[in-house]
Scaffold this active site. Structure first.
Site, short mmCIF file in Angstrom:
data_model
loop_
_atom_site.label_atom_id
_atom_site.label_comp_id
_atom_site.label_asym_id
_atom_site.label_seq_id
_atom_site.Cartn_x
_atom_site.Cartn_y
_atom_site.Cartn_z
N ALA A 319 28.96 -17.09 -8.74
CA ALA A 319 28.04 -17.14 -9.38
C ALA A 319 28.14 -17.87 -9.31
CB ALA A 319 27.96 -16.20 -10.20
N GLY A 324 32.59 -20.46 -16.21
CA GLY A 324 32.28 -20.29 -17.52
C GLY A 324 34.23 -20.43 -17.99
N ASP A 375 21.04 -6.49 -20.86
CA ASP A 375 22.37 -5.79 -21.07
C ASP A 375 23.26 -5.50 -20.12
OD1 ASP A 375 22.78 -2.89 -22.04
OD2 ASP A 375 21.23 -1.60 -20.75
#
Length: 595
Positions: A319, A324, A375
């Site tokens: 992505a 991360g 969510d």
């Protein structure tokens, strides 16, 4: 005992046991949901929060109680797939006369996946697709009521409100009806060529937090226009706080970043399809999730993914955004979600464990997401064609996620993953957007931090890369490993150095507790410069003040449940809730203007 029973008898016993437990789940789900009306009418906000948490926990609790019973019932034939194939067929037959067959199929899948830990799909023992291409029974309970051509818009508003009586009186009924009618007329440019031919309103009220929503549509020149009334119950009585009248604005009310509604419905299938007609860009999965059937929404999302994979050719890839420190994130460009797997090792200075990260996701699942936390749907044992993965992604996963991802000759097996709606990382957005758009989202970032504070959440890391921008221009937060309760933090002023050595020291010369936070330091971590820094300071300089955070803490410690509105400040009809319109995008908690 099970050896003496035929396959058909065992299948019949098993299917009925699962369905009986599903009925118990549905009974309690509806009991909890039904309480929402009483909570709203009596302004019981804290009990309402407890109800929301209880309903979220209900599904797992029910499955955890059922699985041991099924194990005992099937005994040494527990892993016999022929028995389970028969059991599934019997179960499917039992659903033929039900209104909630879709939810019941997912419930069955939850049982089988607990027992078999199926990798990929097994149509023999789970409902990969529904057994029913169309509803098994006709609906005799219409999900909406039709209102014929009204003489005036005011009359229409009165007719609608009359069908939704509350024991609490409106504080100023005449004012609210008139204001709502004017708002509707203004939106549709009411006149000889733009008349409302009819209205269709869902017969159930949508409750969430401190609000209640009446949702439907009006037809004007053969065009359907969404119509929703946002109701509040204040100390002075009920009021219509806002009228929402377009797809984007209604989509924000039903956002994937908000907690689930409590709404009574006999056949969810009909309700979600009506909602789909109002908000067609949202998947059916999102609509199921929005009304609390998140497990079935998860099933629908997976079915969408499988279908999409069958008709597309692009590959999964890493992505966009910075890699991360805790999660590895990949996506399929043609499908608007991201897949997040926990890395084998976390980059310095992160010192969390896998279990702690998973606990943070559980906390977000149960917490009021305030329109600011994305969510996530949690999946296990997914199986994909290896050819659909780019070489760079395969190499990356081999390097960082071998405990979670297994790469075989023909398949990639993902043992555990969180699936979320894809948003644009904020650091990329401000770099690529036009100046006005970049300034707007910087203001929105501050709003997001304050909205989360209003729900007793402190974001911890305030780096731009931890925030994302939705298609509506909303800024949301998606890096959960540093989230903590605001009331657990100790907000302190930065001590002033008393000696030259202290002033130039590389490390703090004063003691710092685990939960100590220094708001004055935030400006150094935001990563904003130039004009964007100026804009942020114009709107959110109070974020760098200790007093701001301590006042919010005081609200929470006093037991206050703060208002967070899912619509623009300009849409507030009442001066009681309308505040100075400092921001051009969607409204936020009143904390923004209180301090």
């Amino acid at each position: 005992m099970t050896k003496t029973l035929s396959d058909s008898r065992l299948a019949n016993l098993g299917a009925n046991a699962i369905l009986d437990t599903f009925d118990t789940y549905q009974t309690w789900f509806k009991i909890i949901t039904r309480r929402a009306r009483t909570r709203f009418e009596n302004r019981e906000w804290h009990p309402g929060q407890l109800d929301a948490s209880e309903r979220l926990n209900l599904y797992k609790q029910t499955i955890d109680q059922l699985v041991p019973e099924v194990r005992e019932l099937l005994g040494d034939r527990l892993q016999d797939k022929l028995v389970w194939s028969s059991l599934k067929a019997v179960y499917s037959g039992l659903l033929a006369g039900r209104r909630d067959w879709d939810i019941a199929e997912t419930f069955f899948n939850s049982v089988t996946r607990q027992i078999f830990a199926t990798v990929g799909l097994d149509p023999q023992i789970e409902f990969v697709d529904s057994d029913f291409e169309s509803p098994p029974i006709e609906s005799n309970l219409p999900v909406y009521k039709t209102y014929a051509t009204p003489a005036t818009t005011r009359q229409l508003v009165e007719q609608i409100l009359a069908d939704f009586p509350f024991k609490t009186a409106y504080q100023n009924y005449e004012r609210d009806v008139q204001a709502a009618a004017i708002e509707i007329d203004s939106y549709i440019n009411y006149g000889p060529t733009n008349t409302i031919s009819r209205a269709e309103m869902i017969t159930s009220v949508f409750y969430r937090g401190k609000g209640a929503y009446l949702v439907g549509r009006v037809w004007c020149n053969d065009q359907a226009v969404p119509l929703a009334f946002a109701l509040l119950n204040t100390a002075q009585g009920l009021l219509i706080d806002a009228v929402v009248m377009n797809e984007d604005e209604l989509g924000i009310v039903f956002s994937f970043t908000r907690s689930y509604f409590h709404v009574e419905v006999e056949r969810p299938y009909d309700l979600v399809r009506f909602l789909k007609s109002l908000m067609p860009r949202k998947r059916l999965a999102e609509h199921y999730i929005s009304i609390g059937y998140n497990k079935h929404g998860k099933t629908e999302l997976y079915r969408d993914l499988l279908h999409h994979l069958s008709v597309s050719t692009d590959q999964f890839e890493i992505a966009r955004g910075e890699l991360g420190m805790v999660m590895s994130v990949f996506t399929l460009p043609s499908f608007e979600v991201v897949f997040k797997v926990i890395k084998d090792r976390f980059a310095y200075p992160k010192n969390s464990t896998r279990q702690e990260v998973m606990a943070q996701y559980q906390m977000v699942f149960k917490h009021d997401r305030a329109g600011r936390l994305v969510d996530a749907q949690e999946y296990e044992h997914l199986k994909f064609d290896r050819k659909r993965f780019s070489a760079d992604l395969l190499a990356h996963l081999r390097e960082v996620a071998t405990k979670t991802v297994t790469i075989e000759d023909d398949f990639v097996i993902v043992k555990h993953v969180y699936v979320e709606r894809r948003v644009i990382p904020l650091n990329l957005y401000v770099r690529e957007a036009e100046p006005a758009a970049a300034e707007a989202v910087v203001v929105e970032m501050g709003n997001a931090i304050k909205d989360l504070a209003a729900t007793n959440i402190f974001t911890g890391d305030m780096l731009l890369k931890n925030f994302g921008v939705t298609r509506h221009g909303r800024v949301v937060f998606y890096d959960y490993d540093e989230l903590t309760s605001l009331t657990d933090c100790t907000f302190r002023h930065m001590p002033e150095a008393t000696t030259p050595a202290q002033d130039i020291a590389d490390t703090p010369w004063f003691s710092v507790g685990v939960n100590d936070v220094f708001p004055e330091e935030f400006k150094y971590f935001l990563g904003l410069g130039g004009r964007l820094r100026e804009v942020f300071m114009q709107h959110h300089a109070n974020l760098f003040e200790v007093s701001f955070w301590q006042k919010i803490q005081a609200y929470h410690k006093a037991g206050e449940v703060l208002d967070i509105f899912p619509y623009k400040q300009s849409q507030h009809l009442s001066s009681q809730t309308r505040t100075e319109n400092l921001f051009s995008d969607v409204s936020h908690s009143r904390l923004v203007n209180d301090f």
